[in-house]
Design a protein around this motif. Structure first.
Motif, PDB file in Angstrom:
ATOM      1  N   LEU A   1       0.832  -1.212   0.000  1.00  0.00           N
ATOM      2  CA  LEU A   1       0.000   0.000   0.000  1.00  0.00           C
ATOM      3  C   LEU A   1       0.862   1.256   0.000  1.00  0.00           C
ATOM      4  O   LEU A   1       0.358   2.362  -0.124  1.00  0.00           O
TER       5      LEU A   1
ATOM      6  N   ALA B   1      -0.523  -4.151  -3.838  1.00  0.00           N
ATOM      7  CA  ALA B   1      -1.231  -4.865  -2.782  1.00  0.00           C
ATOM      8  C   ALA B   1      -1.918  -6.084  -3.371  1.00  0.00           C
ATOM      9  O   ALA B   1      -2.168  -6.150  -4.568  1.00  0.00           O
ATOM     10  N   GLY B   2      -2.215  -7.045  -2.533  1.00  0.00           N
ATOM     11  CA  GLY B   2      -2.927  -8.221  -3.020  1.00  0.00           C
ATOM     12  C   GLY B   2      -3.406  -9.077  -1.873  1.00  0.00           C
ATOM     13  O   GLY B   2      -2.920  -8.949  -0.753  1.00  0.00           O
TER      14      GLY B   2
ATOM     15  N   PHE C   1     -16.731  -1.987   5.403  1.00  0.00           N
ATOM     16  CA  PHE C   1     -17.653  -1.150   4.652  1.00  0.00           C
ATOM     17  C   PHE C   1     -18.951  -1.059   5.455  1.00  0.00           C
ATOM     18  O   PHE C   1     -19.647  -2.058   5.606  1.00  0.00           O
TER      19      PHE C   1
ATOM     20  N   TRP D   1     -21.843   0.007   4.987  1.00  0.00           N
ATOM     21  CA  TRP D   1     -23.138  -0.243   4.352  1.00  0.00           C
ATOM     22  C   TRP D   1     -23.366  -1.730   4.091  1.00  0.00           C
ATOM     23  O   TRP D   1     -24.398  -2.119   3.593  1.00  0.00           O
TER      24      TRP D   1
ATOM     25  N   GLN E   1     -13.127 -12.621  -4.349  1.00  0.00           N
ATOM     26  CA  GLN E   1     -11.949 -12.318  -5.155  1.00  0.00           C
ATOM     27  C   GLN E   1     -10.958 -13.490  -5.145  1.00  0.00           C
ATOM     28  O   GLN E   1     -10.322 -13.772  -6.141  1.00  0.00           O
TER      29      GLN E   1
ATOM     30  N   ASP F   1      -9.073   4.388   4.009  1.00  0.00           N
ATOM     31  CA  ASP F   1      -9.081   3.020   4.525  1.00  0.00           C
ATOM     32  C   ASP F   1      -9.867   2.087   3.604  1.00  0.00           C
ATOM     33  O   ASP F   1      -9.467   0.953   3.358  1.00  0.00           O
ATOM     34  N   TYR F   2     -11.001   2.581   3.108  1.00  0.00           N
ATOM     35  CA  TYR F   2     -11.820   1.752   2.219  1.00  0.00           C
ATOM     36  C   TYR F   2     -11.051   1.429   0.946  1.00  0.00           C
ATOM     37  O   TYR F   2     -11.084   0.303   0.445  1.00  0.00           O
TER      38      TYR F   2
ATOM     39  N   ASN G   1      -7.831   1.314   0.641  1.00  0.00           N
ATOM     40  CA  ASN G   1      -6.777   0.358   0.953  1.00  0.00           C
ATOM     41  C   ASN G   1      -7.322  -1.061   0.988  1.00  0.00           C
ATOM     42  O   ASN G   1      -6.698  -1.978   0.470  1.00  0.00           O
ATOM     43  N   VAL G   2      -8.498  -1.227   1.609  1.00  0.00           N
ATOM     44  CA  VAL G   2      -9.115  -2.552   1.646  1.00  0.00           C
ATOM     45  C   VAL G   2      -9.352  -3.025   0.217  1.00  0.00           C
ATOM     46  O   VAL G   2      -9.030  -4.157  -0.149  1.00  0.00           O
ATOM     47  N   SER G   3      -9.872  -2.118  -0.594  1.00  0.00           N
ATOM     48  CA  SER G   3     -10.159  -2.461  -1.976  1.00  0.00           C
ATOM     49  C   SER G   3      -8.881  -2.868  -2.717  1.00  0.00           C
ATOM     50  O   SER G   3      -8.885  -3.780  -3.542  1.00  0.00           O
ATOM     51  N   ARG G   4      -7.764  -2.204  -2.391  1.00  0.00           N
ATOM     52  CA  ARG G   4      -6.499  -2.549  -3.049  1.00  0.00           C
ATOM     53  C   ARG G   4      -5.994  -3.907  -2.583  1.00  0.00           C
ATOM     54  O   ARG G   4      -5.527  -4.709  -3.392  1.00  0.00           O
ATOM     55  N   VAL G   5      -6.107  -4.156  -1.271  1.00  0.00           N
ATOM     56  CA  VAL G   5      -5.645  -5.447  -0.758  1.00  0.00           C
ATOM     57  C   VAL G   5      -6.477  -6.573  -1.368  1.00  0.00           C
ATOM     58  O   VAL G   5      -5.956  -7.622  -1.713  1.00  0.00           O
ATOM     59  N   LEU G   6      -7.773  -6.338  -1.533  1.00  0.00           N
ATOM     60  CA  LEU G   6      -8.639  -7.378  -2.089  1.00  0.00           C
ATOM     61  C   LEU G   6      -8.521  -7.445  -3.609  1.00  0.00           C
ATOM     62  O   LEU G   6      -9.107  -8.318  -4.238  1.00  0.00           O
ATOM     63  N   ARG G   7      -7.787  -6.496  -4.202  1.00  0.00           N
ATOM     64  CA  ARG G   7      -7.667  -6.418  -5.659  1.00  0.00           C
ATOM     65  C   ARG G   7      -9.022  -6.426  -6.331  1.00  0.00           C
ATOM     66  O   ARG G   7      -9.269  -7.196  -7.270  1.00  0.00           O
ATOM     67  N   LEU G   8      -9.915  -5.564  -5.869  1.00  0.00           N
ATOM     68  CA  LEU G   8     -11.226  -5.469  -6.509  1.00  0.00           C
ATOM     69  C   LEU G   8     -11.045  -4.869  -7.897  1.00  0.00           C
ATOM     70  O   LEU G   8     -10.214  -3.996  -8.101  1.00  0.00           O
ATOM     71  N   GLY G   9     -11.859  -5.369  -8.849  1.00  0.00           N
ATOM     72  CA  GLY G   9     -11.793  -4.823 -10.202  1.00  0.00           C
ATOM     73  C   GLY G   9     -12.336  -3.409 -10.231  1.00  0.00           C
ATOM     74  O   GLY G   9     -12.941  -2.943  -9.259  1.00  0.00           O
TER      75      GLY G   9
ATOM     76  N   LYS H   1     -19.155  -1.091  -5.565  1.00  0.00           N
ATOM     77  CA  LYS H   1     -19.304  -1.665  -4.229  1.00  0.00           C
ATOM     78  C   LYS H   1     -18.640  -0.830  -3.154  1.00  0.00           C
ATOM     79  O   LYS H   1     -18.967  -0.949  -1.993  1.00  0.00           O
ATOM     80  N   VAL H   2     -17.661  -0.017  -3.542  1.00  0.00           N
ATOM     81  CA  VAL H   2     -16.948   0.745  -2.517  1.00  0.00           C
ATOM     82  C   VAL H   2     -17.177   2.245  -2.685  1.00  0.00           C
ATOM     83  O   VAL H   2     -17.697   2.904  -1.789  1.00  0.00           O
TER      84      VAL H   2
ATOM     85  N   PRO I   1     -21.251   3.479  -2.872  1.00  0.00           N
ATOM     86  CA  PRO I   1     -21.965   3.435  -1.591  1.00  0.00           C
ATOM     87  C   PRO I   1     -21.400   4.429  -0.593  1.00  0.00           C
ATOM     88  O   PRO I   1     -22.149   5.036   0.169  1.00  0.00           O
ATOM     89  N   SER I   2     -20.082   4.618  -0.610  1.00  0.00           N
ATOM     90  CA  SER I   2     -19.544   5.506   0.415  1.00  0.00           C
ATOM     91  C   SER I   2     -19.795   6.966   0.065  1.00  0.00           C
ATOM     92  O   SER I   2     -19.738   7.827   0.926  1.00  0.00           O
TER      93      SER I   2
END
Lengths: 261, 364
Positions: free
Chosen positions: A63, A81-82, A95, A97, A110, B259-260, B262-270, B277-278, B281-282
């Motif tokens: 990060l 990151a991964g 999150f 919501w 994922q 923070d959101y 960062n979570v999205s990066r760690v999860l490698r969301l498309g 999804k992130v 909504p936020s």
């Protein structure tokens, strides 16, 4: 004598450097940092506030950019990151919501793209139950207490089945009662999964209770490894036996003496 | 029971009534009595004082206008005519009533007239429908267009026309501004390169928008068989009011909690799941704040635009009454003013409820 030495290296930091450019030249947080973490090892990094330990962790997580040197996971350099390096953040960063289940599910989707919805749900429910949230699957994250949120954060990280688990002062924002509870939860889940873990903390007791090895960092700038303590308490550990163990105070003394400087 | 009532009052934004409910239940009479005084009785008193001041002021203006009328008559037609005029005015005859700010009583009376008028027109419409039902059925069979009622719309009809226009404009604004805001929010480059557009167009007056829109619509819909004035006014309303939503959406999207992300990066969301999804909504709370401002701006500019575009609605009602100059026209304009204000308030309340419902912030 140590069995661990035979095991393979899961994570390696080679000559890591982090510098932030400023008008007066680079501000070097961290330089020449080397660390090898073996598979199934739990390592804590302890040091004063602002010594760069969180920076180190976010660099390993991908990060934060690496100024020099490299981070290798299973001998391969990291790229960004991964989910192979799951992070438990200091603020739970759920999150708000989404429900507890959805928060875990979004990561599981994922990591296990080919699993059926049912299988994914089972994985999430398993880990949520492990952290003691069996009856809060469908509560919105915003309605959970701080402690419960961090439980979800732990479940989310473990559910990713990461190679390395990174914990960034995971209990820093909790009151001391909840912190103790969550340390027990963490060590419980970890004992079953034995995922290589690196935790940043400034709580000495927490570091001893959870880790196989405690890395003590010198204060920044130019922070590096100051001292290392091998915690050779038997696993699985229980709080009571750890505290009553004669070596516990020895370790504690060691860490506190280092931090006093 | 009492708690449920209080909760539903609060939800509807009538939280100020809960001391009354509590008083009825005999809970803490002293404290709730004080609250009732502060939140209910004093506001009601303030309305009464407002009405009294209006009444006094309109009375004063009326007298000034009356004196002037008499003096004018005296100057032009002599003493005798002036006396007749005075008598005529004092008898309350409508033919010589001085034209000034109407009193609250006049306004109330005008409101009743308008409602009665609406009943009359509605009845007329019904009768027309009945009368033409048979013929229209026949025409439909022959593939001809039905005969429509072409009489004058009542005040209530105008209200609904205005609501339709504002709703169409609001939807247009939302459809334009939310996607555009998301794109702007995601791209720093786009944001800085288009910032000037937003800064320049945001303060442009509704009147200019109307002219601009009519220049375009006039050409595009030159041959189309549709109500051009409606199209022009709702597009203008949309363009005038979309800026709040555009800016708020882009701010919301660009300032998502780190923070959101960062979570999205760690999860490698498309990209798609990251946005839907992130990020979205936020930013929902800010988007809805923007929509709420948009709706109130839309309602405010609508009146001006209708007035200019000659498209039917409250705005043209006000304009027509002003041009009309009948003896109760002024009172009708003031009735319209209160209706416009009331509807604006109601729309804002509705948006506030929607905003509350979609906000994910903890209620604590």
């Amino acid at each position: 004598m140590e069995v661990l030495t035979e095991e393979k290296i899961m994570l390696e930091c080679r000559n890591l450097k982090k510098a932030y450019p400023t008008p007066k030249g680079d501000f070097v947080v961290l330089e020449g940092f080397n660390l090898e973490v073996k598979e199934k090892e739990f390592v804590s990094i302890i040091g004063h506030s602002g010594c760069g330990k969180s920076t180190l962790l976010t660099m390993i997580a991908g990060l934060n950019d690496i100024s020099k040197g490299s981070v290798l996971v299973s001998d391969a350099p990291i790229e960004g990151a991964g989910p192979d390096r799951a992070v438990v953040f200091q603020s739970p960063s759920l999150f708000p919501w989404m429900t507890a289940l959805e928060n875990v599910l979004i990561g599981v989707k994922q990591v296990f793209p080919h699993a059926t919805t049912n299988q994914r749900n089972e994985i999430c429910k398993y880990y949520l139950s492990k952290v003691g949230l069996a009856d809060s699957f469908n509560k919105k994250a915003r309605d959970l207490s701080q402690g419960m949120k961090q439980r979800v954060g732990i479940a989310r990280a473990f559910a990713l089945k990461p190679k390395v688990l990174l914990l960034d002062e995971p209990f820093g924002m909790l009151d001391s009662m909840t912190r103790v509870e969550l340390q027990d939860v963490l060590i419980d889940v970890w004992s079953k999964e034995k995922i290589t873990a690196i935790m940043v903390t400034h709580d000495v007791d927490e570091a001893i209770f959870l880790s196989d090895r405690v890395i003590m960092m010198t204060s920044g700038p130019y922070a590096k490894v100051g001292d290392v303590a091998h915690i050779k308490l038997e696993r699985p550990r229980e709080r009571k036996t750890v505290i009553e163990h004669p070596d516990f105070y020895k370790y504690r003394q060691h860490l506190l003496t280092f931090l006093d400087h | 029971m009492g708690k449920a009532i209080i909760a539903s009052f609060k939800w509807l934004g009538f939280g100020f009534l809960d001391p009354l409910v509590k008083l009825f239940q005999g809970v803490e009479p002293k404290k709730n009595g004080g609250l009732l005084l502060k939140k209910v009785i004093i506001p009601i008193l303030s309305v009464l004082i407002f009405l009294a001041v209006c009444n006094f002021f309109s009375q004063y203006l009326y007298n000034v206008e009356r004196e002037r009328k008499i003096e004018n008559t005296r100057a032009t037609q002599g003493e005798e005519a002036a006396l007749t005029m005075q008598e005529c005015i004092d008898s309350g005859d409508l033919s010589c009533k001085p034209n000034s700010l109407p009193s609250p009583g006049d306004v109330w009376h005008a409101a009743q007239t308008l409602i009665a008028d609406h009943r009359l027109i509605s009845a007329d419409k019904e009768a027309f429908k009945e009368k033409t039902a048979a013929i229209n059925a026949q025409r439909e069979k022959q593939g001809l267009e039905a005969i429509r009622y072409t009489g004058r719309p009542s005040f209530v009809d105008q209200i609904f026309t205005s609501l339709e226009t504002v709703f169409a404009g609001f939807l247009l604004a939302a459809f334009l501004a939310i996607p555009a805001g998301i794109v702007l929010g995601l791209s720093e480059t786009l944001r800085s390169s288009l910032n000037w557009v937003i800064q320049i167009f945001k303060p442009v007056s509704p009147v200019v928008w109307l002219l601009l829109v009519s220049m375009v619509v006039k050409t595009i819909l030159a041959s189309a068989d549709m109500d051009k004035s409606f199209v022009i006014s709702f597009i203008s309303v949309g363009l005038c009011s979309m800026w709040a939503t555009l800016v708020n959406t882009s701010v919301g999207v660009s300032s998502v909690d780190k923070d959101y992300l960062n979570v999205s990066r760690v999860l490698r969301l498309g990209v798609m799941s990251n946005v839907f999804k992130v990020i979205l909504p936020s930013s929902v709370p800010l988007i809805f704040t923007g929509l709420r401002i948009t709706l109130s701006v839309a309602w405010m500019v609508l009146i001006a635009i209708e007035l200019l575009a000659q498209s039917p609605g409250l705005g043209s009602f006000v304009w027509e009454e002003f041009q009309n100059g009948a003896n109760d026209s002024n009172a009708k304009i003031i009735v319209a003013m209160f209706v416009i204000g009331g509807i604006g308030f109601a729309l804002d309340r509705i948006m506030m409820l929607v905003q509350k419902a979609v906000s994910f912030e903890s209620k604590a």
